[in-house]
Design a protein around this motif. Structure first.
Motif, PDB file in Angstrom:
ATOM      1  N   VAL A  69      13.336  -7.743  12.631  1.00 33.33           N
ATOM      2  CA  VAL A  69      13.904  -6.569  12.446  1.00 33.33           C
ATOM      3  C   VAL A  69      12.837  -5.312  12.783  1.00 33.33           C
ATOM      4  N   GLY A  70      13.014  -4.476  13.551  1.00 34.26           N
ATOM      5  CA  GLY A  70      12.098  -3.173  13.798  1.00 34.26           C
ATOM      6  C   GLY A  70      12.176  -2.134  12.816  1.00 34.26           C
ATOM      7  N   MET A  71      11.269  -1.561  12.245  1.00 32.47           N
ATOM      8  CA  MET A  71      11.698  -0.248  11.481  1.00 32.47           C
ATOM      9  C   MET A  71      10.704   0.978  11.891  1.00 32.47           C
ATOM     10  N   CYS A  72      11.101   2.199  12.357  1.00 29.19           N
ATOM     11  CA  CYS A  72      10.217   2.944  12.383  1.00 29.19           C
ATOM     12  C   CYS A  72      10.371   3.986  11.209  1.00 29.19           C
ATOM     13  N   VAL A  73       9.158   4.008  10.891  1.00 28.82           N
ATOM     14  CA  VAL A  73       8.713   4.495   9.677  1.00 28.82           C
ATOM     15  C   VAL A  73       8.265   6.245   9.685  1.00 28.82           C
ATOM     16  N   TRP A  74       8.998   6.872   9.032  1.00 24.68           N
ATOM     17  CA  TRP A  74       8.654   8.384   8.825  1.00 24.68           C
ATOM     18  C   TRP A  74       8.544   8.587   7.262  1.00 24.68           C
ATOM     19  N   LEU A  75       7.364   8.377   7.028  1.00 25.94           N
ATOM     20  CA  LEU A  75       7.248   8.100   5.381  1.00 25.94           C
ATOM     21  C   LEU A  75       5.794   8.630   4.857  1.00 25.94           C
ATOM     22  N   PRO A  76       5.759   9.762   4.692  1.00 25.25           N
ATOM     23  CA  PRO A  76       4.325  10.377   4.322  1.00 25.25           C
ATOM     24  C   PRO A  76       4.104   9.931   2.792  1.00 25.25           C
TER      25      PRO A  76
ATOM     26  N   GLY B 188       0.902  -1.038  -0.065  1.00 22.14           N
ATOM     27  CA  GLY B 188      -0.014   0.062   0.058  1.00 22.14           C
ATOM     28  C   GLY B 188       0.939   1.154  -0.056  1.00 22.14           C
ATOM     29  N   ALA B 189       0.567   2.140   0.742  1.00 24.06           N
ATOM     30  CA  ALA B 189       1.211   3.488   0.802  1.00 24.06           C
ATOM     31  C   ALA B 189       2.727   3.425   1.154  1.00 24.06           C
ATOM     32  N   VAL B 190       2.797   2.914   2.197  1.00 25.16           N
ATOM     33  CA  VAL B 190       4.332   2.804   2.947  1.00 25.16           C
ATOM     34  C   VAL B 190       4.903   1.468   1.951  1.00 25.16           C
ATOM     35  N   GLY B 191       4.306   0.411   1.937  1.00 24.79           N
ATOM     36  CA  GLY B 191       5.056  -0.709   1.367  1.00 24.79           C
ATOM     37  C   GLY B 191       5.155  -0.566  -0.150  1.00 24.79           C
ATOM     38  N   GLY B 192       4.403   0.174  -0.850  1.00 21.75           N
ATOM     39  CA  GLY B 192       4.721   0.563  -2.217  1.00 21.75           C
ATOM     40  C   GLY B 192       5.702   1.439  -2.463  1.00 21.75           C
ATOM     41  N   ALA B 193       5.689   2.454  -1.453  1.00 20.69           N
ATOM     42  CA  ALA B 193       6.613   3.633  -1.583  1.00 20.69           C
ATOM     43  C   ALA B 193       8.066   3.086  -1.319  1.00 20.69           C
ATOM     44  N   ILE B 194       8.194   2.091  -0.305  1.00 17.98           N
ATOM     45  CA  ILE B 194       9.281   1.200  -0.046  1.00 17.98           C
ATOM     46  C   ILE B 194       9.876   0.500  -1.199  1.00 17.98           C
TER      47      ILE B 194
ATOM     48  N   THR C 219      -1.496   3.023  -7.703  1.00 18.28           N
ATOM     49  CA  THR C 219      -0.826   4.415  -7.627  1.00 18.28           C
ATOM     50  C   THR C 219      -0.388   4.490  -6.102  1.00 18.28           C
ATOM     51  N   VAL C 220       0.890   4.975  -5.860  1.00 16.16           N
ATOM     52  CA  VAL C 220       1.051   5.126  -4.696  1.00 16.16           C
ATOM     53  C   VAL C 220       2.043   6.676  -4.732  1.00 16.16           C
ATOM     54  N   VAL C 221       1.415   7.551  -3.890  1.00 19.37           N
ATOM     55  CA  VAL C 221       2.298   9.010  -3.825  1.00 19.37           C
ATOM     56  C   VAL C 221       3.246   8.826  -2.698  1.00 19.37           C
ATOM     57  N   ALA C 222       4.483   9.582  -2.790  1.00 22.87           N
ATOM     58  CA  ALA C 222       5.241   9.790  -1.761  1.00 22.87           C
ATOM     59  C   ALA C 222       5.823  11.112  -1.854  1.00 22.87           C
TER      60      ALA C 222
ATOM     61  N   SER D 212      12.559  10.567   0.596  1.00 22.61           N
ATOM     62  CA  SER D 212      11.199  10.163   0.636  1.00 22.61           C
ATOM     63  C   SER D 212      10.832   9.868   2.132  1.00 22.61           C
ATOM     64  N   GLY D 213      11.613   9.468   2.949  1.00 18.88           N
ATOM     65  CA  GLY D 213      11.615   9.185   4.298  1.00 18.88           C
ATOM     66  C   GLY D 213      12.711   8.854   5.071  1.00 18.88           C
ATOM     67  N   ILE D 214      12.502   8.764   6.345  1.00 21.03           N
ATOM     68  CA  ILE D 214      13.421   8.037   7.368  1.00 21.03           C
ATOM     69  C   ILE D 214      13.135   7.123   7.829  1.00 21.03           C
ATOM     70  N   LEU D 215      13.546   6.049   7.739  1.00 23.33           N
ATOM     71  CA  LEU D 215      13.413   4.528   8.031  1.00 23.33           C
ATOM     72  C   LEU D 215      14.422   4.097   9.033  1.00 23.33           C
TER      73      LEU D 215
END
Length: 336
Positions: A128-135, A9-15, A143-146, A152-155
């Motif tokens: 593994v933990g991931m702290c997601v800052w990814l609007p 989705g939004a996060v997974g698609g952007a990554i 379609t995914v918008v980053a 695009s973000g800090i992971l």
């Protein structure tokens, strides 16, 4: 390595899209109309740098991939309410050369909330933990918008298990080469608890709408204040807003794009799409800890309950306002 994005989705698609753009091997796992669009037309990744249509292999289930590879890394980007069912299923998937995914493959929890890593450990040996800052926004199939630039973000990454250190380093390198900043830290859950405090506002935004947030500033302060009081009472460390801003610096900022309207956060988007909401693992997490440690959390209780009601009734975001929430809160508080 092949990165298998479970929940594109939004996060997974952007990554996944950014990793594919940098030449990394990626597989996307999605469902419904989004999966159909990914298979037919590819992933349309919209960023401040432009729009690119990426032909990335897309699947509905691990059985579609055949036996998983021993160099696969599973990046879990589903909502928290789906974590247990998804990981139970994927943990039993066969891996080429012997063993199951849960026994030999790492899983990365690229999710909001703080319960996913512990849940994953029931099914996977390497977490593994991931702290997601990814609007990011996903409202249209395919379609995914980053929204941010230059990155695009800090992971922020960290091994939840000691066995995950090797994959964490390689993942950080690949993300750093894919328009992300991916610092590796020894205390990733401290960062995720800090992010949890910010995510408590997702429910409020979903209830009153983005335009209603200025009038709800007092409710937001109460919501976050309850979260801080609960974590302090529980003795749970959390990163501060000052730490986050120091890491972010000028690495990422929301950039307006022509013909792209920035939608609300993840809970706002879930209500818009008509899917489930993860409020039980955000505001509900604070309510649970508050009960354990004797700290009242009336505002978080109210927001959790009202968002769940909107989802159950199929109502859109912005279906209430700050005045109504204050009234409901006033009715509840005499009972505390």
């Amino acid at each position: 390595m092949r990165y298998v994005i479970v929940g594109a989705g939004a996060v997974g698609g952007a990554i996944g899209g950014r990793l594919a753009q940098s030449g990394r091997e990626v597989a996307l796992v999605a469902r419904g109309a989004h999966l159909d669009a990914l298979r037919t037309d590819g992933l349309s990744l919209v960023t401040p740098q432009g729009t690119e249509r990426l032909r990335i292999p897309a699947y509905a289930h691990h059985e579609d991939l055949g036996p998983l590879r021993r160099d696969d890394v599973l990046i879990l980007a589903v909502k928290s309410q789906d974590t247990e069912a998804v990981l139970r299923d994927w943990s039993a998937a066969a891996v080429a050369g012997g063993g199951t995914a849960g026994e030999v493959l790492p899983v990365v929890c690229a999710q909001n909330g703080v319960a996913n890593e512990g849940t994953a450990l029931r099914w996977f040996a390497e977490v593994v933990g991931m702290c997601v800052w990814l609007p990011a926004t996903h409202l249209q199939p395919g379609t995914v918008v980053a929204h941010c630039a230059p990155l695009s973000g800090i992971l922020t990454l960290g091994g939840f298990t000691s066995t995950a250190d090797g994959v964490t380093g390689q993942l950080a390198e690949d993300l750093d080469a894919s328009r992300f900043h991916a610092p590796v830290v020894p205390d990733v859950m401290r960062w995720k608890y800090g992010k949890l405090l910010n995510n408590l506002g997702n429910a409020l935004e979903a209830l009153v709408g983005r335009d209603g947030m200025p009038d709800a500033a007092d409710l937001w302060q109460r919501t976050r204040g309850e979260g801080v009081a609960v974590l302090d009472a529980a003795g749970i460390p959390y990163s501060t807003e000052e730490e986050r801003q120091a890491v972010q610096g000028d690495r990422m900022g929301v950039v307006p794009m022509p013909d792209v309207v920035r939608a609300g956060g993840s809970t706002w988007q879930s209500l818009t799409r008509g899917g489930g909401v993860e409020v039980d693992f955000l505001n509900g997490e604070i309510a649970m800890l508050g009960r354990l440690h004797g700290v009242p959390t009336p505002t978080n209780d109210l927001l959790r309950r009202e968002v769940a009601r909107l989802a159950a009734e199929g109502l859109p975001p912005g279906s209430t306002d700050a005045a109504e929430l204050r009234s409901l809160l006033a009715e509840a508080e005499p009972n505390l």
